[in-house]
Design a protein around this motif. Structure first.
Motif, PDB file in Angstrom:
ATOM      1  N   SER A 155       0.823  -1.205   0.000  1.00 21.39           N
ATOM      2  CA  SER A 155       0.000   0.000   0.000  1.00 21.39           C
ATOM      3  C   SER A 155       0.859   1.258   0.000  1.00 21.39           C
ATOM      4  O   SER A 155       0.607   2.196  -0.776  1.00 21.39           O
ATOM      5  CB  SER A 155      -0.921  -0.014   1.219  1.00 21.39           C
ATOM      6  OG  SER A 155      -1.717   1.157   1.266  1.00 21.39           O
ATOM      7  N   VAL A 156       1.886   1.295   0.849  1.00 22.58           N
ATOM      8  CA  VAL A 156       2.723   2.490   0.944  1.00 22.58           C
ATOM      9  C   VAL A 156       3.574   2.652  -0.315  1.00 22.58           C
ATOM     10  O   VAL A 156       3.761   3.776  -0.813  1.00 22.58           O
ATOM     11  CB  VAL A 156       3.606   2.432   2.203  1.00 22.58           C
ATOM     12  CG1 VAL A 156       4.551   3.629   2.254  1.00 22.58           C
ATOM     13  CG2 VAL A 156       2.739   2.399   3.449  1.00 22.58           C
ATOM     14  N   GLU A 157       4.081   1.561  -0.868  1.00 17.54           N
ATOM     15  CA  GLU A 157       4.864   1.665  -2.093  1.00 17.54           C
ATOM     16  C   GLU A 157       4.016   2.215  -3.230  1.00 17.54           C
ATOM     17  O   GLU A 157       4.470   3.059  -4.019  1.00 17.54           O
ATOM     18  CB  GLU A 157       5.447   0.311  -2.483  1.00 17.54           C
ATOM     19  CG  GLU A 157       6.355   0.399  -3.708  1.00 17.54           C
ATOM     20  CD  GLU A 157       6.800  -0.954  -4.235  1.00 17.54           C
ATOM     21  OE1 GLU A 157       7.524  -0.981  -5.247  1.00 17.54           O
ATOM     22  OE2 GLU A 157       6.411  -1.979  -3.648  1.00 17.54           O
ATOM     23  N   GLY A 158       2.763   1.743  -3.330  1.00 21.59           N
ATOM     24  CA  GLY A 158       1.872   2.269  -4.358  1.00 21.59           C
ATOM     25  C   GLY A 158       1.608   3.758  -4.174  1.00 21.59           C
ATOM     26  O   GLY A 158       1.564   4.519  -5.147  1.00 21.59           O
ATOM     27  N   ALA A 159       1.434   4.178  -2.919  1.00 18.48           N
ATOM     28  CA  ALA A 159       1.221   5.601  -2.658  1.00 18.48           C
ATOM     29  C   ALA A 159       2.460   6.418  -3.009  1.00 18.48           C
ATOM     30  O   ALA A 159       2.353   7.523  -3.558  1.00 18.48           O
ATOM     31  CB  ALA A 159       0.851   5.797  -1.190  1.00 18.48           C
ATOM     32  N   VAL A 190       2.017  10.934   1.347  1.00  9.54           N
ATOM     33  CA  VAL A 190       1.543   9.539   1.282  1.00  9.54           C
ATOM     34  C   VAL A 190       0.816   9.129   2.547  1.00  9.54           C
ATOM     35  O   VAL A 190       0.568   7.940   2.758  1.00  9.54           O
ATOM     36  CB  VAL A 190       2.724   8.585   1.010  1.00  9.54           C
ATOM     37  CG1 VAL A 190       3.391   8.914  -0.310  1.00  9.54           C
ATOM     38  CG2 VAL A 190       3.741   8.619   2.147  1.00  9.54           C
ATOM     39  N   GLY A 193      -2.129   6.789   2.080  1.00 11.70           N
ATOM     40  CA  GLY A 193      -1.714   5.429   1.748  1.00 11.70           C
ATOM     41  C   GLY A 193      -1.176   4.686   2.960  1.00 11.70           C
ATOM     42  O   GLY A 193      -1.428   3.491   3.119  1.00 11.70           O
ATOM     43  N   ALA A 196      -4.234   3.728   5.100  1.00 10.70           N
ATOM     44  CA  ALA A 196      -4.962   2.589   4.531  1.00 10.70           C
ATOM     45  C   ALA A 196      -4.182   1.301   4.712  1.00 10.70           C
ATOM     46  O   ALA A 196      -4.751   0.257   5.076  1.00 10.70           O
ATOM     47  CB  ALA A 196      -5.231   2.840   3.049  1.00 10.70           C
ATOM     48  N   GLY A 197      -2.865   1.350   4.473  1.00  4.20           N
ATOM     49  CA  GLY A 197      -2.048   0.166   4.665  1.00  4.20           C
ATOM     50  C   GLY A 197      -2.024  -0.287   6.106  1.00  4.20           C
ATOM     51  O   GLY A 197      -2.052  -1.493   6.396  1.00  4.20           O
ATOM     52  N   ARG A 262     -11.254   4.085  -1.134  1.00  8.85           N
ATOM     53  CA  ARG A 262      -9.929   3.802  -1.666  1.00  8.85           C
ATOM     54  C   ARG A 262      -9.891   2.478  -2.411  1.00  8.85           C
ATOM     55  O   ARG A 262      -9.262   2.356  -3.460  1.00  8.85           O
ATOM     56  CB  ARG A 262      -8.908   3.784  -0.520  1.00  8.85           C
ATOM     57  CG  ARG A 262      -7.495   3.509  -1.002  1.00  8.85           C
ATOM     58  CD  ARG A 262      -6.478   3.619   0.130  1.00  8.85           C
ATOM     59  NE  ARG A 262      -5.133   3.374  -0.358  1.00  8.85           N
ATOM     60  CZ  ARG A 262      -4.359   4.290  -0.890  1.00  8.85           C
ATOM     61  NH1 ARG A 262      -4.800   5.522  -1.023  1.00  8.85           N
ATOM     62  NH2 ARG A 262      -3.145   3.986  -1.312  1.00  8.85           N
ATOM     63  N   TRP A 263     -10.545   1.443  -1.855  1.00  8.19           N
ATOM     64  CA  TRP A 263     -10.399   0.094  -2.392  1.00  8.19           C
ATOM     65  C   TRP A 263     -11.595  -0.359  -3.226  1.00  8.19           C
ATOM     66  O   TRP A 263     -11.454  -1.187  -4.107  1.00  8.19           O
ATOM     67  CB  TRP A 263     -10.183  -0.907  -1.262  1.00  8.19           C
ATOM     68  CG  TRP A 263      -8.935  -0.607  -0.504  1.00  8.19           C
ATOM     69  CD1 TRP A 263      -8.830  -0.043   0.731  1.00  8.19           C
ATOM     70  CD2 TRP A 263      -7.585  -0.834  -0.943  1.00  8.19           C
ATOM     71  NE1 TRP A 263      -7.514   0.094   1.084  1.00  8.19           N
ATOM     72  CE2 TRP A 263      -6.731  -0.386   0.082  1.00  8.19           C
ATOM     73  CE3 TRP A 263      -7.038  -1.369  -2.100  1.00  8.19           C
ATOM     74  CZ2 TRP A 263      -5.349  -0.464  -0.012  1.00  8.19           C
ATOM     75  CZ3 TRP A 263      -5.659  -1.452  -2.208  1.00  8.19           C
ATOM     76  CH2 TRP A 263      -4.831  -0.995  -1.169  1.00  8.19           C
TER      77      TRP A 263
END
Length: 267
Positions: A155-159, A190, A193, A196-197, A262-263
């Protein structure tokens, strides 16, 4: 005519509608069965039993601690994967996602081989500090963090990949160091993100079963979390197992409701 044609094109072909409905029924029916068979009259009494409250408190505590560990380790790892280039980055990313597809019981065995009293690291911890992880509350936290961290990292990498890196570059041109830019610019960018993660990570940790029972055991008040309590109750009292399952179902629904924009996409 154009309106009729537009309406016609929006109609779902039966060849898609029938299996779609069947798939929906397949997913919803077990949940409906759980709600229909729930002992609603005795539910408050069952959920306030000392064993249930102890398992619930332990689950909330360990899931929260595991999420803290994942935030401490997972956010820097996600930044490393998203913002830096190094040899073998694809391999590292693949290794990070392995716990997502690894059977939880296998994850528990792997943890035992590393952190057990005769494990690669566990033996050193035992002989040097007299400290053991398996079959302890700390072991529950370790098991939950192991299976839940990939949710946070992904999740954080995507953000991070979606955030505009030019803000960080602008901060660097103004004299900000890497740490200052990360703390003052990147983290605020971020933050949604990360939140959410963290929520997904917490929910996954709360529902962890296989790695926990393999690595930490099932000791009431010490390592028996809610999923383990459900498993034990299923062998003795079906209504008690249903009542405990309703708690976890309610948490799952609340998580999805909180992350729906978000999802699931806003409607």
């Amino acid at each position: 005519m154009p309106a009729a044609l537009s309406k016609l094109t929006r109609r779902t072909p039966l060849v898609l509608a029938i299996p779609a409905i069947a798939g929906l029924v397949f997913l919803v029916l077990p949940l409906a069965g759980l709600l229909i068979r729930a002992p609603w009259q005795t539910l408050p009494q069952r959920l306030t039993e000392p064993e249930v409250l102890a398992a619930l408190r332990l689950s909330l505590l360990t899931a929260t601690l595991a999420t803290g560990v994942c935030l401490l380790l997972g956010v820097p790892l996600a930044w490393l994967l998203a913002r830096t280039g190094f040899p073998g980055r694809r391999v590292v990313r693949a290794l990070v996602t392995v716990p997502l597809v690894l059977p939880p019981v296998v994850g528990g065995v792997a943890l035992l081989l590393v952190f057990g009293r005769r494990g690669l690291v566990g033996e050193w911890l035992d002989t040097t500090f007299g400290f053991t992880l398996p079959f302890t509350t700390t072991g529950v936290v370790v098991a939950e963090a192991f299976v839940a961290m990939p949710f946070l990292v992904i999740s954080v990498e995507g953000a991070l990949r979606g955030a505009d890196a030019r803000f960080e570059e602008a901060a660097a041109t103004l004299g900000a160091g890497r740490w200052t830019a990360f703390r003052r610019v990147t983290l605020p960018l971020v933050a949604p993100g990360i939140a959410a993660g963290a929520v997904l990570c917490w929910a996954r940790a709360l529902g962890e079963f296989g790695a926990t029972i393999t690595f930490a055991g099932n000791f009431p008040g010490q390592t028996q979390t809610m999923p383990l309590a459900v498993y034990l109750a299923l062998e003795q009292d079906l209504d008690a197992a249903i009542a405990l399952s309703l708690v976890l179902l309610a948490v799952s629904v609340a998580i999805l409701a909180g992350l729906r924009d978000r999802w699931l996409g806003a409607t």
